[in-house]
Design a protein around this motif. Structure first.
Motif, PDB file in Angstrom:
ATOM      1  N   ARG A 215       0.855  -1.186   0.000  1.00  0.00           N
ATOM      2  CA  ARG A 215       0.000   0.000   0.000  1.00  0.00           C
ATOM      3  C   ARG A 215       0.892   1.236   0.000  1.00  0.00           C
ATOM      4  O   ARG A 215       1.860   1.320   0.770  1.00  0.00           O
ATOM      5  N   VAL A 216       0.582   2.186  -0.860  1.00  0.00           N
ATOM      6  CA  VAL A 216       1.403   3.376  -1.053  1.00  0.00           C
ATOM      7  C   VAL A 216       0.698   4.577  -0.429  1.00  0.00           C
ATOM      8  O   VAL A 216      -0.479   4.841  -0.727  1.00  0.00           O
ATOM      9  N   VAL A 217       1.426   5.304   0.422  1.00  0.00           N
ATOM     10  CA  VAL A 217       0.907   6.510   1.069  1.00  0.00           C
ATOM     11  C   VAL A 217       1.695   7.703   0.538  1.00  0.00           C
ATOM     12  O   VAL A 217       2.909   7.793   0.725  1.00  0.00           O
ATOM     13  N   LEU A 218       1.015   8.626  -0.120  1.00  0.00           N
ATOM     14  CA  LEU A 218       1.647   9.796  -0.717  1.00  0.00           C
ATOM     15  C   LEU A 218       1.625  10.963   0.258  1.00  0.00           C
ATOM     16  O   LEU A 218       0.572  11.320   0.794  1.00  0.00           O
ATOM     17  N   LEU A 219       2.794  11.562   0.480  1.00  0.00           N
ATOM     18  CA  LEU A 219       2.883  12.742   1.354  1.00  0.00           C
ATOM     19  C   LEU A 219       2.665  14.003   0.529  1.00  0.00           C
ATOM     20  O   LEU A 219       3.557  14.815   0.323  1.00  0.00           O
ATOM     21  N   GLY A 220       1.484  14.166   0.036  1.00  0.00           N
ATOM     22  CA  GLY A 220       1.147  15.300  -0.815  1.00  0.00           C
ATOM     23  C   GLY A 220      -0.226  15.066  -1.419  1.00  0.00           C
ATOM     24  O   GLY A 220      -0.975  14.173  -1.002  1.00  0.00           O
ATOM     25  N   GLU A 221      -0.561  15.871  -2.418  1.00  0.00           N
ATOM     26  CA  GLU A 221      -1.857  15.762  -3.067  1.00  0.00           C
ATOM     27  C   GLU A 221      -1.748  14.945  -4.354  1.00  0.00           C
ATOM     28  O   GLU A 221      -0.723  14.963  -5.032  1.00  0.00           O
ATOM     29  N   ARG A 222      -2.783  14.236  -4.677  1.00  0.00           N
ATOM     30  CA  ARG A 222      -2.823  13.511  -5.945  1.00  0.00           C
ATOM     31  C   ARG A 222      -2.837  14.500  -7.117  1.00  0.00           C
ATOM     32  O   ARG A 222      -3.364  15.598  -7.014  1.00  0.00           O
ATOM     33  N   ASP A 223      -2.247  14.071  -8.224  1.00  0.00           N
ATOM     34  CA  ASP A 223      -2.412  14.820  -9.470  1.00  0.00           C
ATOM     35  C   ASP A 223      -2.821  13.839 -10.564  1.00  0.00           C
ATOM     36  O   ASP A 223      -3.127  12.671 -10.289  1.00  0.00           O
ATOM     37  N   GLU A 224      -2.806  14.301 -11.815  1.00  0.00           N
ATOM     38  CA  GLU A 224      -3.305  13.462 -12.910  1.00  0.00           C
ATOM     39  C   GLU A 224      -2.498  12.187 -13.080  1.00  0.00           C
ATOM     40  O   GLU A 224      -3.017  11.160 -13.521  1.00  0.00           O
ATOM     41  N   GLY A 225      -1.190  12.244 -12.731  1.00  0.00           N
ATOM     42  CA  GLY A 225      -0.355  11.069 -12.935  1.00  0.00           C
ATOM     43  C   GLY A 225      -0.299  10.119 -11.756  1.00  0.00           C
ATOM     44  O   GLY A 225       0.346   9.074 -11.829  1.00  0.00           O
ATOM     45  N   THR A 226      -1.007  10.441 -10.671  1.00  0.00           N
ATOM     46  CA  THR A 226      -0.958   9.597  -9.478  1.00  0.00           C
ATOM     47  C   THR A 226      -1.831   8.363  -9.661  1.00  0.00           C
ATOM     48  O   THR A 226      -3.015   8.482  -9.996  1.00  0.00           O
ATOM     49  N   PRO A 227      -1.287   7.176  -9.460  1.00  0.00           N
ATOM     50  CA  PRO A 227      -2.114   5.957  -9.567  1.00  0.00           C
ATOM     51  C   PRO A 227      -3.303   6.007  -8.604  1.00  0.00           C
ATOM     52  O   PRO A 227      -3.214   6.521  -7.488  1.00  0.00           O
ATOM     53  N   GLU A 228      -4.424   5.432  -9.008  1.00  0.00           N
ATOM     54  CA  GLU A 228      -5.649   5.505  -8.227  1.00  0.00           C
ATOM     55  C   GLU A 228      -5.521   4.795  -6.880  1.00  0.00           C
ATOM     56  O   GLU A 228      -6.207   5.142  -5.911  1.00  0.00           O
ATOM     57  N   SER A 229      -4.683   3.787  -6.823  1.00  0.00           N
ATOM     58  CA  SER A 229      -4.561   2.997  -5.594  1.00  0.00           C
ATOM     59  C   SER A 229      -3.792   3.718  -4.494  1.00  0.00           C
ATOM     60  O   SER A 229      -3.792   3.268  -3.341  1.00  0.00           O
ATOM     61  N   VAL A 230      -3.140   4.833  -4.820  1.00  0.00           N
ATOM     62  CA  VAL A 230      -2.309   5.548  -3.855  1.00  0.00           C
ATOM     63  C   VAL A 230      -3.188   6.263  -2.830  1.00  0.00           C
ATOM     64  O   VAL A 230      -4.165   6.925  -3.179  1.00  0.00           O
ATOM     65  N   LEU A 231      -2.836   6.122  -1.554  1.00  0.00           N
ATOM     66  CA  LEU A 231      -3.535   6.800  -0.470  1.00  0.00           C
ATOM     67  C   LEU A 231      -2.847   8.116  -0.130  1.00  0.00           C
ATOM     68  O   LEU A 231      -1.666   8.297  -0.424  1.00  0.00           O
ATOM     69  N   THR A 232      -3.575   9.014   0.501  1.00  0.00           N
ATOM     70  CA  THR A 232      -2.996  10.243   1.027  1.00  0.00           C
ATOM     71  C   THR A 232      -3.215  10.280   2.543  1.00  0.00           C
ATOM     72  O   THR A 232      -3.965   9.468   3.099  1.00  0.00           O
ATOM     73  N   ARG A 233      -2.576  11.235   3.197  1.00  0.00           N
ATOM     74  CA  ARG A 233      -2.737  11.386   4.641  1.00  0.00           C
ATOM     75  C   ARG A 233      -4.205  11.623   5.008  1.00  0.00           C
ATOM     76  O   ARG A 233      -4.695  11.146   6.035  1.00  0.00           O
ATOM     77  N   ALA A 234      -4.902  12.356   4.145  1.00  0.00           N
ATOM     78  CA  ALA A 234      -6.321  12.641   4.424  1.00  0.00           C
ATOM     79  C   ALA A 234      -7.150  11.355   4.452  1.00  0.00           C
ATOM     80  O   ALA A 234      -8.118  11.247   5.223  1.00  0.00           O
ATOM     81  N   ASP A 235      -6.786  10.379   3.631  1.00  0.00           N
ATOM     82  CA  ASP A 235      -7.520   9.108   3.609  1.00  0.00           C
ATOM     83  C   ASP A 235      -7.348   8.328   4.909  1.00  0.00           C
ATOM     84  O   ASP A 235      -8.155   7.456   5.230  1.00  0.00           O
ATOM     85  N   LEU A 236      -6.281   8.642   5.647  1.00  0.00           N
ATOM     86  CA  LEU A 236      -5.904   7.835   6.811  1.00  0.00           C
ATOM     87  C   LEU A 236      -6.121   8.552   8.134  1.00  0.00           C
ATOM     88  O   LEU A 236      -5.813   8.010   9.198  1.00  0.00           O
ATOM     89  N   ALA A 237      -6.618   9.769   8.081  1.00  0.00           N
ATOM     90  CA  ALA A 237      -6.714  10.585   9.297  1.00  0.00           C
ATOM     91  C   ALA A 237      -7.811  10.080  10.228  1.00  0.00           C
ATOM     92  O   ALA A 237      -8.798   9.479   9.804  1.00  0.00           O
ATOM     93  N   GLY A 238      -7.592  10.335  11.530  1.00  0.00           N
ATOM     94  CA  GLY A 238      -8.635  10.125  12.515  1.00  0.00           C
ATOM     95  C   GLY A 238      -8.670   8.775  13.180  1.00  0.00           C
ATOM     96  O   GLY A 238      -9.522   8.534  14.054  1.00  0.00           O
TER      97      GLY A 238
END
Length: 528
Positions: free
Chosen positions: A129-152
């Motif tokens: 599982r890939v966690v990106l330390l930033g925002e997705r853009d057009e080239g970001t694979p759909e499976s990539v998570l961000t910090r916002a997806d994991l918060a709370g």
């Protein structure tokens, strides 16, 4: 648990950053010890939400910053095994390192992810599982998570690995190819490497009134032992310079005038003109610390001169990621004045740390000790020796001889047990020392910003130079090489084009190919 421990201490230090953390970009640049501990716990919850569990491996591949250590602590806190990987490596190197690691979770900065996508390099398989330390853009694979997806999510209970179990993985510098993944435990890292950091040595240890600044590679284990020392001794501030450009250093040193300053030797070398142009930034520095690589006399002399203290000191350490710091020596203004004739005084690496390490110098072929003044392989015996090279155990075993570790460095034993660093075995130049030649040439050529001397089979050694304007006066060169072993004509290359590791060491094999067209070298490279 180091951050939790410091948060409960009576005296805490304040962390001052040159930019916000990538794992908390909206939190600003000032942190108390308690806030650092809270951030470790918060990120621990995010890693757990991403699927990391006790015993899993977590790769932290990001831009240089102190939050590499925080993210590693967040994973280790619940018993996962973190590996910190510098973003400066190529996508192909990242893929090789991640293949060895096979992580359950990959935490990654946008830059290295985008470079991998652009190069068509698939860094990890579908199980990671890939966690990106930033925002997705057009080239970001759909499976990539961000910090916002994991918060709370809830903070998992603290359940760190046992004292002798793998706790942290870092990669070696990688000057000769793909770096090794060096595995340390709490016993080898905190009980071994970091023990000296906690001792209140006169002059060397931080005091409560100190401002301790550092600009190193935070992907390496040095930052763990450094943090332990600072958290135990609690200086007034720690100043984190994550980007090594002179303009960033200038801004941070102007805002937080340090009393101690640590950086990789080639970073100090890059800052020399800053020390000449704005010496007031260094007026309060009483202690400079150089680690990761050999340092040259001109660099030491420049910074000791810039200090306004009556007796500033330069502490130079020699060691490796695999065994931590082994030897130390001190340079003062008086000692540097005594070496102003162009001698390579900084090749002296002093003595092994008494009670911590032992060093012997042996013949590379027979393994027998060599006499004083004769070059040989330096072997180290220490409790801080790493547990393994992850995915390359045979390579690790090749360096082990009972209690002794083969460093792959060539040195000489001098009077009273002092050691002199000659070269890496792979970079050896028969009959001389490339490190010593580089030191002398830098002293004699004040307008040259960098020198690397390459030994070439069947040919004269080739000096590779960087100058500010890309030019070198032929007469100045002739004067500079007087009395030195014969060298080939110098090759000029812009400083920015010299291939470097995360610790700013020169990638000599890449430089050979870039300048000479091949990677052939004289040493065997057996112990790289």
């Amino acid at each position: 648990m180091l951050f939790d421990w410091h948060a409960e201490a009576d005296r805490q230090t304040v962390a001052c950053l040159d930019r916000p953390f990538d794992i908390a970009p909206d939190r600003g640049t000032l942190y108390t010890g308690s806030q650092l501990a809270e951030l470790v716990q918060e990120f621990s919850a995010q890693l757990y939400a991403a699927g990391a569990r006790r015993g899993d491996r977590v790769a932290i591949l990001k831009d240089n910053h102190l939050d590499m250590a925080l993210a590693a602590a967040a994973a280790a806190r619940f018993g996962a095994l973190p590996a910190t990987i510098s973003a400066v490596n190529s996508p192909e190197v990242h893929r090789a390192l991640l293949a060895r690691l096979d992580p359950a979770v990959l935490v990654i900065s946008p830059g290295p992810l985008a470079r991998a996508v652009e190069a068509g390099v698939e860094l990890v398989g579908p199980r990671t599982r890939v966690v990106l330390l930033g925002e997705r853009d057009e080239g970001t694979p759909e499976s990539v998570l961000t910090r916002a997806d994991l918060a709370g999510g809830p903070v998992p209970p603290a359940a760190p690995a046992g004292r002798d179990e793998p706790m942290l993985v870092m990669h070696s510098s990688g000057t000769t190819g793909v770096p090794k993944l060096v595995v340390h435990s709490a016993a080898t890292m905190l009980g071994g490497i970091a023990r000296m950091e906690r001792i209140k040595f006169p002059v060397l240890a931080s005091k409560h009134r100190d401002v301790a600044a550092t600009s190193v590679s935070f992907a390496h284990g040095r930052i763990v032992s450094w943090l332990m020392g600072q958290f135990v001794l609690a200086p007034r501030k720690i100043v984190i310079i994550s980007r090594h450009e002179p303009e960033v250093a200038e801004r941070m040193l102007a805002e937080h005038r340090p009393t101690t300053l640590e950086a990789c030797p080639n970073i100090f070398q890059r800052w020399e003109q800053l020390a000449v142009r704005r010496p007031e930034l260094f007026r309060r520095v009483r202690l400079y610390v150089g680690t990761f690589d050999a340092v040259h006399p001109r660099t030491v002399r420049t910074f000791l001169t810039a200090s306004g203290r009556p007796f500033p000191v330069w502490l130079q350490g020699w060691g490796q990621s695999e065994v931590g710091p082994v030897c130390f020596t001190l340079f003062t203004r008086g000692r540097m004045r005594g070496a102003a004739d162009g001698s390579a005084v900084t090749s002296d690496i002093g003595w092994p740390s008494p009670g911590f390490n032992r060093v012997r110098v042996v013949d590379a072929e027979t393994g027998r000790r060599v006499g004083r003044g004769r070059p040989g392989i330096m072997m180290v015996a220490t409790k801080a020796r790493c547990l393994d090279y992850l995915g390359e155990s045979d390579r690790w075993r090749e360096k082990v001889r009972g209690a002794w570790w083969n460093t792959g460095d060539i040195g000489e034993l001098g009077r009273f047990g002092r050691l002199r660093l000659v070269d890496r075995e792979v970079d050896i130049i028969p009959g001389t020392s490339g490190i010593a030649l580089e030191s002398v040439l830098l002293d004699r050529l004040p307008l040259v910003s960098d020198v690397t001397v390459l030994g070439v089979p069947g040919r004269l050694p080739v000096p590779v130079l960087s100058t500010e304007d890309g030019r070198l006066d032929p007469e100045e060169w002739r004067q500079a090489v007087r009395g030195l072993p014969e060298l080939a004509e110098p090759r000029l290359i812009p400083f920015e084009e010299v291939p470097r590791t995360a610790t700013w060491k020169v990638r000599r094999l890449e430089l050979r190919e870039k300048v000479l067209g091949d990677k052939s070298h004289i040493g065997t490279g057996r112990w790289t």
